[in-house]
Design a protein around this motif. Sequence first.
Motif, short mmCIF file in Angstrom:
data_model
loop_
_atom_site.label_atom_id
_atom_site.label_comp_id
_atom_site.label_asym_id
_atom_site.label_seq_id
_atom_site.Cartn_x
_atom_site.Cartn_y
_atom_site.Cartn_z
N TYR A 37 0.85 -1.18 0.00
CA TYR A 37 0.00 0.00 0.00
C TYR A 37 0.90 1.24 0.00
CZ TYR A 37 -4.31 -2.50 1.36
OH TYR A 37 -5.42 -3.31 1.41
N ARG A 38 0.29 2.39 -0.28
CA ARG A 38 1.00 3.64 -0.14
C ARG A 38 0.04 4.73 0.33
NH1 ARG A 38 2.38 5.09 -6.49
NH2 ARG A 38 0.25 5.68 -7.14
N GLN A 39 0.62 5.74 0.97
CA GLN A 39 -0.18 6.87 1.44
C GLN A 39 0.60 8.15 1.19
OE1 GLN A 39 -1.54 6.64 5.51
NE2 GLN A 39 -3.21 8.05 5.07
N ALA A 40 0.02 8.99 0.36
CA ALA A 40 0.61 10.31 0.08
C ALA A 40 0.04 11.32 1.07
CB ALA A 40 0.29 10.71 -1.35
N PRO A 41 0.74 12.41 1.30
CA PRO A 41 0.26 13.43 2.24
C PRO A 41 -1.14 13.91 1.87
CG PRO A 41 2.52 13.87 1.62
CD PRO A 41 2.07 12.75 0.76
N GLY A 42 -2.04 13.91 2.84
CA GLY A 42 -3.39 14.39 2.63
C GLY A 42 -4.30 13.44 1.87
N LYS A 43 -3.81 12.24 1.60
CA LYS A 43 -4.62 11.28 0.86
C LYS A 43 -4.81 10.01 1.67
CE LYS A 43 -3.38 12.84 -3.79
NZ LYS A 43 -2.91 12.41 -5.14
N GLU A 44 -5.81 9.21 1.27
CA GLU A 44 -6.06 7.94 1.94
C GLU A 44 -5.03 6.90 1.50
OE1 GLU A 44 -10.91 8.26 2.55
OE2 GLU A 44 -10.05 6.63 1.37
N ARG A 45 -4.82 5.94 2.36
CA ARG A 45 -3.93 4.82 2.00
C ARG A 45 -4.59 4.03 0.88
NH1 ARG A 45 -1.01 1.65 6.85
NH2 ARG A 45 -0.73 3.86 7.38
N GLU A 46 -3.80 3.66 -0.14
CA GLU A 46 -4.35 2.94 -1.28
C GLU A 46 -3.54 1.68 -1.56
OE1 GLU A 46 -4.07 4.90 -5.07
OE2 GLU A 46 -1.99 5.54 -4.75
N LEU A 47 -4.22 0.65 -2.05
CA LEU A 47 -3.58 -0.60 -2.43
C LEU A 47 -2.84 -0.38 -3.75
CD1 LEU A 47 -3.12 -3.65 -1.96
CD2 LEU A 47 -5.26 -4.03 -3.24
N VAL A 48 -1.57 -0.73 -3.77
CA VAL A 48 -0.74 -0.57 -4.96
C VAL A 48 -0.61 -1.89 -5.71
CG1 VAL A 48 1.59 -0.02 -5.79
CG2 VAL A 48 0.57 1.32 -3.93
N ALA A 49 -0.31 -2.95 -4.97
CA ALA A 49 -0.08 -4.24 -5.62
C ALA A 49 -0.33 -5.36 -4.62
CB ALA A 49 1.34 -4.34 -6.15
N THR A 50 -0.73 -6.52 -5.14
CA THR A 50 -1.00 -7.67 -4.30
C THR A 50 -0.48 -8.92 -4.99
OG1 THR A 50 -2.75 -8.88 -3.12
CG2 THR A 50 -3.32 -7.96 -5.27
N ILE A 51 -0.05 -9.90 -4.19
CA ILE A 51 0.48 -11.13 -4.74
C ILE A 51 -0.04 -12.30 -3.92
CG2 ILE A 51 2.62 -10.96 -3.38
CD1 ILE A 51 4.08 -12.18 -5.86
N SER A 52 -0.42 -13.37 -4.60
CA SER A 52 -0.95 -14.55 -3.92
C SER A 52 0.15 -15.26 -3.12
CB SER A 52 -1.56 -15.51 -4.94
OG SER A 52 -0.55 -15.96 -5.84
N SER A 53 -0.26 -16.22 -2.33
CA SER A 53 0.68 -16.89 -1.44
C SER A 53 1.80 -17.61 -2.19
CB SER A 53 -0.06 -17.89 -0.55
OG SER A 53 -0.74 -18.84 -1.34
N THR A 54 1.48 -18.14 -3.37
CA THR A 54 2.49 -18.85 -4.17
C THR A 54 3.24 -17.94 -5.12
OG1 THR A 54 0.95 -19.35 -5.92
CG2 THR A 54 1.10 -20.96 -4.11
N GLY A 55 2.72 -16.73 -5.30
CA GLY A 55 3.32 -15.83 -6.28
C GLY A 55 2.74 -15.99 -7.68
N GLY A 56 1.80 -16.89 -7.83
CA GLY A 56 1.28 -17.18 -9.15
C GLY A 56 0.26 -16.18 -9.66
N SER A 57 -0.24 -15.33 -8.77
CA SER A 57 -1.25 -14.35 -9.16
C SER A 57 -0.90 -12.99 -8.58
CB SER A 57 -2.62 -14.80 -8.65
OG SER A 57 -3.60 -13.81 -8.90
N THR A 58 -0.95 -11.98 -9.43
CA THR A 58 -0.67 -10.61 -8.99
C THR A 58 -1.72 -9.66 -9.55
OG1 THR A 58 0.76 -10.17 -10.91
CG2 THR A 58 1.83 -11.02 -8.91
#
Length: 116
Positions: A37-58
């Motif tokens: 996730y990331r959070q810029a000043p004055g903004k809400e935290r946002e999801l940037v990237a996600t990866i499955s437990s095996t790495g097979g799905s992003t």
Amino acid sequence: QVQLVESGGGLVQPGGSLRLSCAASGFTFSRFRMNWYRQAPGKERELVATISSTGGSTDYADSVKGRFTISRDNAKNTVYLQMNSLKPDDTAVHYCNVFIISRNYWGQGTQVTVSS
């Protein structure tokens, strides 16, 4: 106890690259989806990237598709975020995250600043 420790942030010029790392401990890393996730000043935290437990799905936020790559090394209990073609809008504190049994866990965050 669950611990997430991010590293790799810093100051970079527009168009540059950074690689973030998140070292995880206190849980069975290979069983869980990991997120950046990331959070810029004055903004809400946002999801940037996600990866499955095996790495097979992003999956990625539209704003970073084609520029960022999430990966993991289950032998090292580490998740990475390779960030290329960085833009000033990418300036934010970046956090590693895992959701375990109805609770979110966060690292302390690492600052990424994109500026000339």
